[in-house]
Scaffold this active site. Structure first.
Site, PDB file in Angstrom:
ATOM      1  N   HIS A  64      44.133  52.523  84.426  1.00 41.66           N
ATOM      2  CA  HIS A  64      45.356  53.323  84.419  1.00 41.66           C
ATOM      3  C   HIS A  64      45.543  54.140  85.692  1.00 41.66           C
ATOM      4  O   HIS A  64      44.583  54.533  86.347  1.00 41.66           O
ATOM      5  CB  HIS A  64      45.334  54.299  83.229  1.00 41.66           C
ATOM      6  N   LYS A  73      40.536  62.767  89.306  1.00 39.64           N
ATOM      7  CA  LYS A  73      39.778  62.953  88.049  1.00 39.64           C
ATOM      8  C   LYS A  73      38.308  63.211  88.339  1.00 39.64           C
ATOM      9  O   LYS A  73      37.694  62.513  89.145  1.00 39.64           O
ATOM     10  CB  LYS A  73      39.909  61.696  87.170  1.00 39.64           C
ATOM     11  N   TYR A 133      36.927  64.648  81.074  1.00 45.84           N
ATOM     12  CA  TYR A 133      37.312  64.686  82.477  1.00 45.84           C
ATOM     13  C   TYR A 133      38.406  65.691  82.765  1.00 45.84           C
ATOM     14  O   TYR A 133      39.193  66.032  81.900  1.00 45.84           O
ATOM     15  CB  TYR A 133      37.716  63.304  82.982  1.00 45.84           C
ATOM     16  N   ASP A 172      46.884  48.241  76.769  1.00 48.53           N
ATOM     17  CA  ASP A 172      45.998  47.762  77.844  1.00 48.53           C
ATOM     18  C   ASP A 172      45.921  46.248  77.908  1.00 48.53           C
ATOM     19  O   ASP A 172      45.499  45.675  78.908  1.00 48.53           O
ATOM     20  CB  ASP A 172      44.602  48.379  77.691  1.00 48.53           C
TER      21      ASP A 172
HETATM   22  C1  T46 Z   1      45.946  60.076  78.744  1.00 45.27           C
HETATM   23  C2  T46 Z   1      46.626  60.972  77.752  1.00 45.27           C
HETATM   24  C3  T46 Z   1      46.984  60.510  76.502  1.00 45.27           C
HETATM   25  N1  T46 Z   1      47.602  61.356  75.612  1.00 45.27           N
HETATM   26  C4  T46 Z   1      47.941  60.830  74.286  1.00 45.27           C
HETATM   27  C5  T46 Z   1      48.915  59.669  74.334  1.00 45.27           C
HETATM   28  C6  T46 Z   1      48.491  58.770  73.196  1.00 45.27           C
HETATM   29  O1  T46 Z   1      49.166  59.173  72.006  1.00 45.27           O
HETATM   30  C7  T46 Z   1      47.002  59.066  73.022  1.00 45.27           C
HETATM   31  C8  T46 Z   1      46.116  57.989  73.589  1.00 45.27           C
HETATM   32  O2  T46 Z   1      46.557  57.732  74.916  1.00 45.27           O
HETATM   33  P1  T46 Z   1      46.011  56.490  75.712  1.00 45.27           P
HETATM   34  O3  T46 Z   1      45.877  55.310  74.780  1.00 45.27           O
HETATM   35  O4  T46 Z   1      46.833  56.338  76.947  1.00 45.27           O
HETATM   36  O5  T46 Z   1      44.541  56.991  76.079  1.00 45.27           O
HETATM   37  P2  T46 Z   1      43.525  56.243  77.084  1.00 45.27           P
HETATM   38  O6  T46 Z   1      43.622  54.761  76.881  1.00 45.27           O
HETATM   39  O7  T46 Z   1      42.218  56.899  76.907  1.00 45.27           O
HETATM   40  O8  T46 Z   1      44.106  56.596  78.517  1.00 45.27           O
HETATM   41  C9  T46 Z   1      43.293  57.142  79.532  1.00 45.27           C
HETATM   42  O9  T46 Z   1      42.474  56.103  79.964  1.00 45.27           O
HETATM   43  C10 T46 Z   1      41.932  56.147  81.261  1.00 45.27           C
HETATM   44  C11 T46 Z   1      40.437  56.082  81.136  1.00 45.27           C
HETATM   45  C12 T46 Z   1      42.352  57.234  82.148  1.00 45.27           C
HETATM   46  O10 T46 Z   1      41.742  57.469  83.178  1.00 45.27           O
HETATM   47  C13 T46 Z   1      43.547  58.020  81.842  1.00 45.27           C
HETATM   48  O11 T46 Z   1      43.209  59.398  81.789  1.00 45.27           O
HETATM   49  C14 T46 Z   1      44.230  57.671  80.592  1.00 45.27           C
HETATM   50  O12 T46 Z   1      45.190  56.684  80.896  1.00 45.27           O
HETATM   51  O13 T46 Z   1      46.750  60.312  73.700  1.00 45.27           O
HETATM   52  C15 T46 Z   1      47.880  62.676  75.921  1.00 45.27           C
HETATM   53  O14 T46 Z   1      48.437  63.413  75.105  1.00 45.27           O
HETATM   54  N2  T46 Z   1      47.529  63.144  77.161  1.00 45.27           N
HETATM   55  C16 T46 Z   1      46.913  62.356  78.096  1.00 45.27           C
HETATM   56  O15 T46 Z   1      46.582  62.846  79.212  1.00 45.27           O
END
Ligand code: T46
Length: 183
Positions: A64, A73, A133, A172
């Site tokens: 991402h 980060k 992070y 993803d």
């Molecule tokens: C990233 C993020 C997500 N959310 C909420 C949005 C979704 O409802 C839920 C899960 O989000 P997401 O599926 O995008 O989470 P990850 O797949 O862990 O995403 C992260 O994965 C990789 C490792 C990264 O480096 C980024 O920080 C980020 O993209 O958390 C938030 O409220 N705030 C945030 O900063």
């Protein structure tokens, strides 16, 4: 003398950071971030958001990035072990498209500082992992982009041969390759 060992990598803006761990018969103490120590090492940034995620073995989150609000980060693992990966997507970077990975774990307590301009992701190698992070900019969902984890041109060597399965979010699964994403 600061309490962190900053290890530069062959990609500019990417550091492995080893904190000083003070162990005693109770357990241990360590500073996980110190503005002045980081500034003295040339890492003078302000973090505005802390994140935490927990994932089961085989979960792969990434790769991402945010287009207009790129996030630096400072990442670490507080439980378990992950293989953490970044891809340089800074347009004029001599290492554009190059990846770098490191094992971050509760054991080695290593941190990764990834400056703005990288795509980031990780795969969980242990039964489960807790990933925390700090970010230098806020989450902007409308601004989020991604690159397919197994983009053949980047050819990340994910150490997943011992994992039964890789688990990706629907989001993803649908990312495209770097060359299709950032034309
Ligand atoms: C990233 C993020 C997500 N959310 C909420 C949005 C979704 O409802 C839920 C899960 O989000 P997401 O599926 O995008 O989470 P990850 O797949 O862990 O995403 C992260 O994965 C990789 C490792 C990264 O480096 C980024 O920080 C980020 O993209 O958390 C938030 O409220 N705030 C945030 O900063």
């Amino acid at each position: 003398m600061g309490k962190f060992n900053f290890i530069e990598t062959d990609i500019k803006g990417l550091y492995i950071i080893e904190p000083t761990v003070f162990g005693d018969n109770r357990g241990y103490f360590m500073e996980t971030y110190n503005y002045q120590d980081f500034k003295n090492a040339g890492l003078d940034m302000v973090f505005v958001q802390d994140n935490e995620s927990k994932s089961k073995q085989g979960v792969l989150r990434g790769l991402h990035f945010q287009y207009k609000h790129p996030q630096g980060k400072l990442v670490r693992v507080t439980k378990g072990e992950v293989f953490d990966v970044v891809v340089d997507i800074r347009k004029n970077s001599p290492t554009y498209g190059k990846w770098y990975g490191a094992i971050l774990s509760e054991e080695n307590k290593r941190q990764f500082y990834v400056s703005e301009g990288f795509a980031h992701g990780f795969v969980v190698l242990s039964e489960e992992a807790e990933f925390v992070y700090k970010c230098t900019d806020y989450y902007h969902p409308e601004d989020e982009g991604g690159i397919l984890w197994n983009d053949p041109d980047i050819a990340i060597e994910w150490p997943i041969e011992n994992l039964k399965e890789i688990m990706l979010s629907e989001k993803d699964k649908q990312w495209k390759s770097l060359k299709e994403t950032l034309k």
